[in-house]
Design a protein around this motif. Structure first.
Motif, PDB file in Angstrom:
ATOM      1  N   GLY A   1       3.793 -12.456 -15.306  1.00 43.21           N
ATOM      2  CA  GLY A   1       2.373 -12.149 -15.222  1.00 43.21           C
ATOM      3  C   GLY A   1       1.976 -11.208 -14.105  1.00 43.21           C
ATOM      4  N   LEU A   2       2.904 -10.847 -13.232  1.00 37.47           N
ATOM      5  CA  LEU A   2       2.574  -9.993 -12.095  1.00 37.47           C
ATOM      6  C   LEU A   2       3.696  -8.986 -11.874  1.00 37.47           C
ATOM      7  CD1 LEU A   2       0.508  -9.579  -9.760  1.00 37.47           C
ATOM      8  CD2 LEU A   2       1.988 -11.039  -8.379  1.00 37.47           C
ATOM      9  N   LEU A   3       3.319  -7.721 -11.826  1.00 41.54           N
ATOM     10  CA  LEU A   3       4.269  -6.637 -11.583  1.00 41.54           C
ATOM     11  C   LEU A   3       4.004  -6.114 -10.180  1.00 41.54           C
ATOM     12  CD1 LEU A   3       6.415  -4.777 -12.857  1.00 41.54           C
ATOM     13  CD2 LEU A   3       4.537  -3.345 -13.683  1.00 41.54           C
ATOM     14  N   ARG A   4       5.058  -6.002  -9.364  1.00 41.41           N
ATOM     15  CA  ARG A   4       4.917  -5.506  -7.989  1.00 41.41           C
ATOM     16  C   ARG A   4       5.797  -4.287  -7.773  1.00 41.41           C
ATOM     17  NH1 ARG A   4       5.224 -11.232  -5.790  1.00 41.41           N
ATOM     18  NH2 ARG A   4       3.060 -11.710  -5.353  1.00 41.41           N
ATOM     19  N   VAL A   5       5.311  -3.398  -6.919  1.00 41.90           N
ATOM     20  CA  VAL A   5       6.096  -2.254  -6.472  1.00 41.90           C
ATOM     21  C   VAL A   5       5.920  -2.122  -4.963  1.00 41.90           C
ATOM     22  CG1 VAL A   5       5.885  -0.984  -8.650  1.00 41.90           C
ATOM     23  CG2 VAL A   5       4.230  -0.561  -6.838  1.00 41.90           C
ATOM     24  N   ASP A   6       6.901  -1.525  -4.325  1.00 42.39           N
ATOM     25  CA  ASP A   6       6.708  -1.120  -2.941  1.00 42.39           C
ATOM     26  C   ASP A   6       7.047   0.353  -2.859  1.00 42.39           C
ATOM     27  OD1 ASP A   6       9.595  -0.854  -1.597  1.00 42.39           O
ATOM     28  OD2 ASP A   6       9.619  -2.641  -2.873  1.00 42.39           O
ATOM     29  N   CYS A   7       6.386   1.039  -1.940  1.00 39.08           N
ATOM     30  CA  CYS A   7       6.565   2.487  -1.856  1.00 39.08           C
ATOM     31  C   CYS A   7       6.254   2.976  -0.448  1.00 39.08           C
ATOM     32  CB  CYS A   7       5.669   3.196  -2.872  1.00 39.08           C
ATOM     33  SG  CYS A   7       3.902   3.086  -2.508  1.00 39.08           S
ATOM     34  N   TYR A   8       6.562   4.243  -0.235  1.00 43.95           N
ATOM     35  CA  TYR A   8       6.222   4.919   1.003  1.00 43.95           C
ATOM     36  C   TYR A   8       4.704   5.006   1.101  1.00 43.95           C
ATOM     37  CZ  TYR A   8       6.026   8.589   4.555  1.00 43.95           C
ATOM     38  OH  TYR A   8       5.765   9.297   5.690  1.00 43.95           O
ATOM     39  N   GLY A   9       4.159   4.630   2.248  1.00 42.61           N
ATOM     40  CA  GLY A   9       2.713   4.620   2.402  1.00 42.61           C
ATOM     41  C   GLY A   9       2.185   5.602   3.416  1.00 42.61           C
ATOM     42  N   GLY A  10       2.989   6.551   3.838  1.00 40.49           N
ATOM     43  CA  GLY A  10       2.564   7.479   4.883  1.00 40.49           C
ATOM     44  C   GLY A  10       2.089   8.814   4.359  1.00 40.49           C
ATOM     45  N   ASP A  11       2.098   9.771   5.252  1.00 38.26           N
ATOM     46  CA  ASP A  11       1.631  11.144   5.005  1.00 38.26           C
ATOM     47  C   ASP A  11       0.218  11.130   4.459  1.00 38.26           C
ATOM     48  OD1 ASP A  11       3.956  12.297   6.016  1.00 38.26           O
ATOM     49  OD2 ASP A  11       4.933  12.323   4.065  1.00 38.26           O
ATOM     50  N   ASP A  12       0.012  11.769   3.318  1.00 40.52           N
ATOM     51  CA  ASP A  12      -1.345  11.884   2.783  1.00 40.52           C
ATOM     52  C   ASP A  12      -1.737  10.727   1.862  1.00 40.52           C
ATOM     53  OD1 ASP A  12       0.190  12.423   0.553  1.00 40.52           O
ATOM     54  OD2 ASP A  12      -0.476  14.501   0.330  1.00 40.52           O
ATOM     55  N   GLY A  13      -0.847   9.747   1.653  1.00 40.64           N
ATOM     56  CA  GLY A  13      -1.173   8.583   0.838  1.00 40.64           C
ATOM     57  C   GLY A  13      -1.181   8.831  -0.661  1.00 40.64           C
ATOM     58  N   ARG A  14      -0.687   9.982  -1.086  1.00 40.39           N
ATOM     59  CA  ARG A  14      -0.737  10.324  -2.516  1.00 40.39           C
ATOM     60  C   ARG A  14       0.067   9.369  -3.387  1.00 40.39           C
ATOM     61  NH1 ARG A  14       0.481  16.480  -3.349  1.00 40.39           N
ATOM     62  NH2 ARG A  14       0.591  15.694  -5.459  1.00 40.39           N
ATOM     63  N   LEU A  15       1.200   8.878  -2.884  1.00 35.72           N
ATOM     64  CA  LEU A  15       2.002   7.973  -3.697  1.00 35.72           C
ATOM     65  C   LEU A  15       1.269   6.644  -3.915  1.00 35.72           C
ATOM     66  CD1 LEU A  15       4.541   7.435  -5.292  1.00 35.72           C
ATOM     67  CD2 LEU A  15       5.672   6.776  -3.152  1.00 35.72           C
ATOM     68  N   VAL A  16       0.665   6.123  -2.869  1.00 40.19           N
ATOM     69  CA  VAL A  16      -0.120   4.890  -3.003  1.00 40.19           C
ATOM     70  C   VAL A  16      -1.265   5.130  -3.988  1.00 40.19           C
ATOM     71  CG1 VAL A  16      -1.630   3.261  -1.798  1.00 40.19           C
ATOM     72  CG2 VAL A  16       0.499   4.034  -0.717  1.00 40.19           C
ATOM     73  N   GLU A  17      -1.935   6.239  -3.875  1.00 44.90           N
ATOM     74  CA  GLU A  17      -3.047   6.549  -4.787  1.00 44.90           C
ATOM     75  C   GLU A  17      -2.560   6.738  -6.220  1.00 44.90           C
ATOM     76  OE1 GLU A  17      -6.246   6.121  -4.209  1.00 44.90           O
ATOM     77  OE2 GLU A  17      -5.503   5.410  -2.280  1.00 44.90           O
ATOM     78  N   TYR A  18      -1.366   7.258  -6.392  1.00 46.18           N
ATOM     79  CA  TYR A  18      -0.790   7.387  -7.732  1.00 46.18           C
ATOM     80  C   TYR A  18      -0.675   6.008  -8.383  1.00 46.18           C
ATOM     81  CZ  TYR A  18       2.457   8.084 -11.519  1.00 46.18           C
ATOM     82  OH  TYR A  18       3.049   8.063 -12.764  1.00 46.18           O
ATOM     83  N   TYR A  19      -0.100   5.055  -7.636  1.00 41.78           N
ATOM     84  CA  TYR A  19       0.031   3.706  -8.177  1.00 41.78           C
ATOM     85  C   TYR A  19      -1.338   3.074  -8.415  1.00 41.78           C
ATOM     86  CZ  TYR A  19       5.082   3.505  -7.694  1.00 41.78           C
ATOM     87  OH  TYR A  19       6.422   3.725  -7.842  1.00 41.78           O
ATOM     88  N   ARG A  20      -2.272   3.262  -7.503  1.00 45.28           N
ATOM     89  CA  ARG A  20      -3.622   2.721  -7.697  1.00 45.28           C
ATOM     90  C   ARG A  20      -4.260   3.324  -8.947  1.00 45.28           C
ATOM     91  NH1 ARG A  20      -6.251  -0.123  -3.997  1.00 45.28           N
ATOM     92  NH2 ARG A  20      -8.195   0.960  -4.416  1.00 45.28           N
ATOM     93  N   GLY A  21      -4.020   4.593  -9.180  1.00 46.74           N
ATOM     94  CA  GLY A  21      -4.532   5.250 -10.380  1.00 46.74           C
ATOM     95  C   GLY A  21      -3.903   4.735 -11.658  1.00 46.74           C
ATOM     96  N   ASN A  22      -2.771   4.042 -11.518  1.00 44.13           N
ATOM     97  CA  ASN A  22      -2.088   3.449 -12.671  1.00 44.13           C
ATOM     98  C   ASN A  22      -2.311   1.937 -12.747  1.00 44.13           C
ATOM     99  OD1 ASN A  22      -0.233   5.309 -14.375  1.00 44.13           O
ATOM    100  ND2 ASN A  22      -0.153   6.104 -12.284  1.00 44.13           N
TER     101      ASN A  22
END
Length: 64
Positions: free
Chosen positions: A19-40
């Motif tokens: 029931g729960l999917l988790r990911v971890d990722c790089y959270g630095g620089d401009d934050g684009r990767l975090v925002e990519y996941y949030r957008g998904n």
């Protein structure tokens, strides 16, 4: 490509009754990767660091 991998992970999780999917990722620089996941559809759960490396844990509920 990334969207296809996320879709496959959702599919696999749902098929296994997870029931729960988790990911971890790089959270630095401009934050684009975090925002990519949030957008998904992921929500940020936690920030962490390993040495100088900033990371984020994100999760998303999976419909069963």
């Amino acid at each position: 490509m990334g969207g296809a991998l996320i879709a496959k992970a959702r599919e696999e999780a749902g098929a296994k009754g997870v029931g729960l999917l988790r990911v971890d990722c790089y959270g630095g620089d401009d934050g684009r990767l975090v925002e990519y996941y949030r957008g998904n559809g992921f929500e940020t759960d936690a920030a962490f660091t390993v040495g100088d490396w900033p990371g984020r844990v994100l999760s998303q509920r999976i419909a069963r």
